[in-house]
Motif scaffolding. Structure first.
Motif, short mmCIF file in Angstrom:
data_model
loop_
_atom_site.label_atom_id
_atom_site.label_comp_id
_atom_site.label_asym_id
_atom_site.label_seq_id
_atom_site.Cartn_x
_atom_site.Cartn_y
_atom_site.Cartn_z
N ASP A 159 85.26 12.18 7.17
CA ASP A 159 85.39 12.05 8.62
C ASP A 159 86.25 10.82 8.93
OD1 ASP A 159 85.09 11.77 11.29
OD2 ASP A 159 82.93 11.40 11.23
N LEU A 162 84.83 7.54 10.31
CA LEU A 162 84.11 6.55 9.52
C LEU A 162 84.93 5.28 9.38
CD1 LEU A 162 82.53 8.66 6.63
CD2 LEU A 162 81.44 7.76 8.68
N THR A 261 73.68 11.31 -2.61
CA THR A 261 73.36 11.02 -1.21
C THR A 261 74.60 10.93 -0.35
OG1 THR A 261 73.27 8.73 -1.92
CG2 THR A 261 71.17 9.85 -1.55
N VAL A 262 75.77 10.79 -1.00
CA VAL A 262 77.01 10.68 -0.25
C VAL A 262 77.44 12.06 0.23
CG1 VAL A 262 79.39 9.91 -0.27
CG2 VAL A 262 77.68 8.70 -1.60
N LYS A 263 77.13 12.34 1.45
CA LYS A 263 77.51 13.63 2.03
C LYS A 263 78.09 13.38 3.40
CE LYS A 263 73.83 16.33 -0.08
NZ LYS A 263 72.44 16.55 0.21
N THR A 264 78.87 14.31 3.87
CA THR A 264 79.38 14.14 5.22
C THR A 264 78.29 14.49 6.22
OG1 THR A 264 80.28 16.33 4.94
CG2 THR A 264 81.83 14.52 4.89
N ILE A 265 78.21 13.72 7.28
CA ILE A 265 77.25 14.03 8.33
C ILE A 265 77.98 14.19 9.64
CG2 ILE A 265 75.24 12.96 7.30
CD1 ILE A 265 75.90 10.57 9.21
N GLY A 266 77.28 14.72 10.61
CA GLY A 266 77.89 14.97 11.92
C GLY A 266 78.83 16.17 11.84
N THR A 267 79.41 16.50 12.94
CA THR A 267 80.32 17.64 12.94
C THR A 267 81.66 17.24 13.53
OG1 THR A 267 79.25 18.24 15.00
CG2 THR A 267 78.66 19.52 13.08
#
Lengths: 267, 359
Positions: A159, A162, A261-267
């Motif tokens: 994203d 970020l 744990t490193v994942k993209t969040i939100g849209t």
């Protein structure tokens, strides 16, 4: 109790068949590396002699050392350059970007033999003495492409906000990279590096064309040894290589777990 | 109140498209200021200019008397709550909130007390160890708020802060946002396309359209005395009629719309010629008791819970809607019935003719 039916049994057999197809030759190789007999046909008893013999074979040990040097240095250089290239492509717009992007993929798709011959021709042209350095440079050229592709894929999923958020919170461009971008792309950089090392370790063709005196790598040494028949010594060194590679893969899986744990969040 | 943030003749283009055209604002200290407009009106670009992620082609940004036009984002005393929250996925809630203070190299004990205070303010006191992926949208929203306010910025920017939340949660967060702003006394500048949110929360609202401000005022003024057809149409519902100005009689303006004499409160400068008049649906009465009267026949009656909306057509085919509270359902007209719509002269909104749009 488990219930079986024809389809289930066929599926299981099929699965085992596939595994056998892939791994049976390797299994045979491993087994014969412990065989007392010199000929890979009859089992005559267990021994570790061939492994001990490896250690005393200075030519072979030299080639292993060369492979390690080539693998580590080409991986290190290619990882840094490939990551930088991916970051630049991700962040900037410039004239000719599309062409540069396509050209970076080339080493992956062009036939190895073409790559090997062109590198050799180029080295002769610029009068570079062939040796270990020429192999390292050659490996860097194709490893950059692999690291680039993997890191670029990772960056594509990032994203853009970020980095903006980090800058907004007072991070200097270097802090943004150090605390946000790098942790995010780290799994990609590491898998790129592991892939690069494996490919370098594995390469015969390009090393064969670009190595000079003192530049013999392990695959080249094995190739020259089998001219006199496949000895259990080769089986032994192959077995060690397989174990080493599996260790690398396990390491890669572990690292992936750490970064899970490193994942993209939100849209 | 003291002026804090001032924009002076800001203009900017993307290629040949002018996205911001000569923008001026003066935001006061402690104000909850809204930038309201439809998508593509330039409000997000303006926010990026305020945060420092982008620099304008022309004009000046002043913060507390200092020119910050070319100052990069990380050197500004301004923080942003991003639309999609943009929480750092590899850091837990505590480290996300601590990020800004760590970049400024504050001591760990100071960071700890400030982060805990910020998390308390957004009612997430025990969430420090959670990862952002383990949180709901509303919780992520609060973390994003905490991460920004912990730095005690002079101005807090909010980009469609409640856009991703469902309706119920949005109402609750609206309330909490207002509470938080009052408690902190920080200047909030919020970008939204949701007129309801802007009217509920904003001290002042700047309505944007095509890269320029149509009007900057408080919710009451915008709704009751809109300066343009666009503002009148964008905030709430409104009926529009083409009209011609006849002249001024004492403190009233006399007009004619579709053959009906219409009066309005006279503005300070008397307009002349063609204009548009607007009447809000809730200002219209069906009993014909008010001075401005238009004959129409009922087309449709729509029930929306707390209200009925009666849609009627004039003899010239213009649709007018009026809204009635759901307290006297027996007084409802029937479809096809002839009725007289009427309203007070004070409820007639006189607008300049709309040149860009045929009405």
């Amino acid at each position: 109790m488990k219930r079986y039916n024809a389809a289930g049994i066929l599926q299981t057999l099929h699965a085992w068949g596939v595994y056998a197809f892939i791994y049976a030759p390797i299994l045979v190789l491993i087994v014969f590396s412990f065989n007392q007999e010199r000929i890979n046909a009859v089992w005559s008893g267990f021994t570790l002699d061939w492994y001990l013999k490896l250690v005393s074979d200075t030519d072979l040990m030299d080639s292993v050392l060369n492979s390690v040097i080539v693998g580590l240095s080409s991986t290190a250089i290619a990882t840094i350059l490939g990551t930088m290239a991916a970051l630049a492509m991700h962040r900037y717009y410039f004239w000719g970007k599309k062409i540069m992007d396509a050209v970076l993929y080339l080493p992956i798709v062009i036939p190895e033999i073409v790559m090997a011959v062109s590198l050799l021709t180029f080295y002769v042209f610029i009068q570079l003495t062939l040796g270990l350095v020429s192999v390292i440079i050659a490996h860097v050229t194709f490893n950059i492409a692999f690291v680039f592709v993997i890191v670029q894929a990772r960056l594509a999923g990032m994203d853009a906000h970020l980095e903006h958020a980090a800058a907004d919170l007072g991070a200097t461009p270097w802090q943004v990279f150090r605390h946000v971008t790098l942790p995010y792309i780290a799994p990609g950089v590491l898998s790129g590096a592991l892939l690069a090392f494996t490919i370098s370790w594995d390469d015969f063709m390009i090393a064969f064309f670009t190595a000079g005196v003192g530049g013999t790598t392990l695959p080249m040494q094995v190739y020259s040894m089998i001219k006199f028949g496949v000895s259990p010594e080769i089986n032994a060194i192959s077995t060690i290589t397989i174990l080493f590679t599996m260790l690398l893969i396990l390491l890669a899986v572990r690292l992936e777990g750490i970064f899970k744990t490193v994942k993209t969040i939100g849209t | 109140m003291k002026s804090l943030l001032r924009l002076d003749a800001i203009s900017t283009s993307y290629g040949n498209t002018r996205v911001l055209n000569d923008i001026d604002i003066d935001v006061k200290e402690g104000e909850f200021f809204f930038l309201l407009g439809p998508s593509g009106c330039g409000k997000t670009t303006l926010l990026r200019i305020l945060s420092g992620l982008m620099h304008p082609d022309e004009g000046t940004v002043w913060l507390g008397g200092k020119d910050i036009t070319r100052l990069p984002a990380h050197q500004r005393d301004i923080n942003t709550v991003f639309q999609n929250y943009a929480l750092f996925p590899h850091l837990n809630v505590y480290d996300n909130v601590a990020f800004g203070l760590r970049m400024k190299k504050r001591s760990e004990p100071e960071i700890r007390s400030k982060v805990e205070e910020a998390l308390r303010l957004v009612s997430l006191p025990d969430f420090g160890k959670r990862m952002p992926t383990q949180m709901s949208g509303g919780q992520m929203q609060r973390v994003a708020l905490a991460r920004a306010i912990v730095n005690e910025p002079a101005v807090l920017l909010l980009d469609e802060p409640l856009g991703a939340l469902d309706v119920k949660l949005r109402k609750q967060m609206q309330f909490e946002l207002k509470q938080l702003q009052r408690k902190l006394g920080t200047t909030f500048i919020c970008v939204t396309h949701d007129q309801d949110e802007a009217m509920t929360l904003g001290d002042r609202i700047a309505v944007m359209n095509h890269g320029r401000f149509e009007q900057i005022a408080d919710a009451h003024t915008l709704y009751n005395q809109p300066a343009s057809h666009f503002v009148c149409d964008f905030l709430g519902d409104c009926n529009f009629l083409q009209a011609v100005v006849n002249g001024r009689v004492d403190d009233k303006l006399s007009l004619t719309a579709e053959g009906n004499p219409i009066s309005a409160s006279a503005p300070q400068t008397t307009p002349s010629g063609a204009c548009i008049i607007g009447v809000r649906p809730e200002k219209i009465s069906l009993d014909g008791s008010r001075e401005n009267r238009v004959e129409a026949s009922v087309e449709q009656v729509v029930f929306t819970g707390s209200h009925y909306t009666v849609i009627a057509k004039t003899s010239r085919g213009t649709s007018l809607s009026c809204r009635m509270f759901n307290d006297r359902p027996s007084a409802l007209p029937e479809t096809g019935q002839a009725i007289t719509l009427s309203w007070h002269h004070t409820d007639t909104i006189v607008l300049p003719p709309n040149l860009s749009q045929s009405q």
